[in-house]
Design a protein around this motif. Structure first.
Motif, PDB file in Angstrom:
ATOM      1  N   TYR A  55      62.584 -43.344 -51.728  1.00  0.00           N
ATOM      2  CA  TYR A  55      63.968 -43.436 -51.252  1.00  0.00           C
ATOM      3  C   TYR A  55      64.950 -43.206 -52.403  1.00  0.00           C
ATOM      4  CZ  TYR A  55      68.308 -45.254 -49.382  1.00  0.00           C
ATOM      5  OH  TYR A  55      69.621 -45.389 -49.011  1.00  0.00           O
ATOM      6  N   GLY A  56      64.683 -43.819 -53.548  1.00  0.00           N
ATOM      7  CA  GLY A  56      65.540 -43.606 -54.712  1.00  0.00           C
ATOM      8  C   GLY A  56      65.555 -42.154 -55.161  1.00  0.00           C
ATOM      9  N   ALA A  57      64.390 -41.518 -55.160  1.00  0.00           N
ATOM     10  CA  ALA A  57      64.300 -40.106 -55.542  1.00  0.00           C
ATOM     11  C   ALA A  57      65.032 -39.223 -54.532  1.00  0.00           C
ATOM     12  CB  ALA A  57      62.839 -39.688 -55.656  1.00  0.00           C
ATOM     13  N   TYR A  58      64.897 -39.553 -53.239  1.00  0.00           N
ATOM     14  CA  TYR A  58      65.598 -38.778 -52.211  1.00  0.00           C
ATOM     15  C   TYR A  58      67.115 -38.896 -52.365  1.00  0.00           C
ATOM     16  CZ  TYR A  58      67.849 -37.629 -47.852  1.00  0.00           C
ATOM     17  OH  TYR A  58      68.715 -37.104 -46.927  1.00  0.00           O
ATOM     18  N   THR A  59      67.609 -40.102 -52.583  1.00  0.00           N
ATOM     19  CA  THR A  59      69.065 -40.249 -52.718  1.00  0.00           C
ATOM     20  C   THR A  59      69.573 -39.525 -53.960  1.00  0.00           C
ATOM     21  OG1 THR A  59      68.886 -42.387 -53.839  1.00  0.00           O
ATOM     22  CG2 THR A  59      69.207 -42.417 -51.445  1.00  0.00           C
ATOM     23  N   PHE A  60      68.779 -39.510 -55.019  1.00  0.00           N
ATOM     24  CA  PHE A  60      69.170 -38.753 -56.215  1.00  0.00           C
ATOM     25  C   PHE A  60      69.295 -37.263 -55.884  1.00  0.00           C
ATOM     26  CE2 PHE A  60      67.982 -36.234 -59.950  1.00  0.00           C
ATOM     27  CZ  PHE A  60      68.981 -36.625 -60.830  1.00  0.00           C
ATOM     28  N   TRP A  61      68.261 -36.741 -55.232  1.00  0.00           N
ATOM     29  CA  TRP A  61      68.258 -35.321 -54.872  1.00  0.00           C
ATOM     30  C   TRP A  61      69.388 -34.998 -53.895  1.00  0.00           C
ATOM     31  CZ3 TRP A  61      67.565 -33.168 -50.032  1.00  0.00           C
ATOM     32  CH2 TRP A  61      67.465 -31.788 -50.003  1.00  0.00           C
ATOM     33  N   ALA A  62      69.534 -35.806 -52.857  1.00  0.00           N
ATOM     34  CA  ALA A  62      70.518 -35.525 -51.810  1.00  0.00           C
ATOM     35  C   ALA A  62      71.945 -35.644 -52.324  1.00  0.00           C
ATOM     36  CB  ALA A  62      70.306 -36.454 -50.621  1.00  0.00           C
ATOM     37  N   ARG A  63      72.194 -36.603 -53.219  1.00  0.00           N
ATOM     38  CA  ARG A  63      73.550 -36.750 -53.748  1.00  0.00           C
ATOM     39  C   ARG A  63      73.944 -35.525 -54.573  1.00  0.00           C
ATOM     40  NH1 ARG A  63      72.926 -41.179 -55.813  1.00  0.00           N
ATOM     41  NH2 ARG A  63      72.544 -40.539 -57.949  1.00  0.00           N
ATOM     42  N   LYS A  64      72.987 -34.940 -55.260  1.00  0.00           N
ATOM     43  CA  LYS A  64      73.265 -33.730 -56.064  1.00  0.00           C
ATOM     44  C   LYS A  64      73.445 -32.494 -55.183  1.00  0.00           C
ATOM     45  CE  LYS A  64      73.007 -35.639 -60.051  1.00  0.00           C
ATOM     46  NZ  LYS A  64      74.217 -35.894 -60.799  1.00  0.00           N
ATOM     47  N   ASN A  65      72.657 -32.387 -54.102  1.00  0.00           N
ATOM     48  CA  ASN A  65      72.657 -31.172 -53.287  1.00  0.00           C
ATOM     49  C   ASN A  65      73.570 -31.232 -52.065  1.00  0.00           C
ATOM     50  OD1 ASN A  65      70.753 -29.723 -54.865  1.00  0.00           O
ATOM     51  ND2 ASN A  65      69.187 -31.082 -54.092  1.00  0.00           N
ATOM     52  N   THR A  66      73.634 -32.377 -51.415  1.00  0.00           N
ATOM     53  CA  THR A  66      74.446 -32.509 -50.197  1.00  0.00           C
ATOM     54  C   THR A  66      75.180 -33.850 -50.183  1.00  0.00           C
ATOM     55  OG1 THR A  66      72.539 -33.379 -49.014  1.00  0.00           O
ATOM     56  CG2 THR A  66      72.977 -31.016 -48.778  1.00  0.00           C
ATOM     57  N   PRO A  67      76.159 -34.023 -51.060  1.00  0.00           N
ATOM     58  CA  PRO A  67      76.856 -35.317 -51.122  1.00  0.00           C
ATOM     59  C   PRO A  67      77.645 -35.647 -49.854  1.00  0.00           C
ATOM     60  CG  PRO A  67      77.946 -33.720 -52.534  1.00  0.00           C
ATOM     61  CD  PRO A  67      76.676 -33.075 -52.040  1.00  0.00           C
TER      62      PRO A  67
END
Length: 78
Positions: A17-29
């Motif tokens: 979940y932490g890794a997903y939020t990191f990725w998603a915040r960078k790509n689709t905030p």
């Protein structure tokens, strides 16, 4: 030493979940309504920092600790 797979699984889900939020915040905030609200309330820099800490850093750290403890045989539920 017995591995506690439940603790490992909970840790892995938390870390994922932490890794997903990191990725998603960078790509689709724009997917993060809470991020926009925190930025509006606290300002751009602090709002992003609070969101990053609560939704990325803490889940990653807790997940890694739980995986480590689970591999050492520690149970969350005993």
């Amino acid at each position: 030493m017995q591995i506690n797979w439940i603790t490992v699984a909970i840790g892995a889900v938390s870390a994922a979940y932490g890794a997903y939020t990191f990725w998603a915040r960078k790509n689709t905030p724009e997917k993060f309504a809470k991020l926009a609200k925190m930025r509006k309330f606290y300002g751009e820099k602090i709002g992003t920092a609070v969101h990053t800490l609560g939704y990325t850093v803490l889940p990653l750290v807790i997940g890694c600790v739980l995986v480590y403890l689970g591999l050492r045989g520690v149970s969350l539920f005993n």
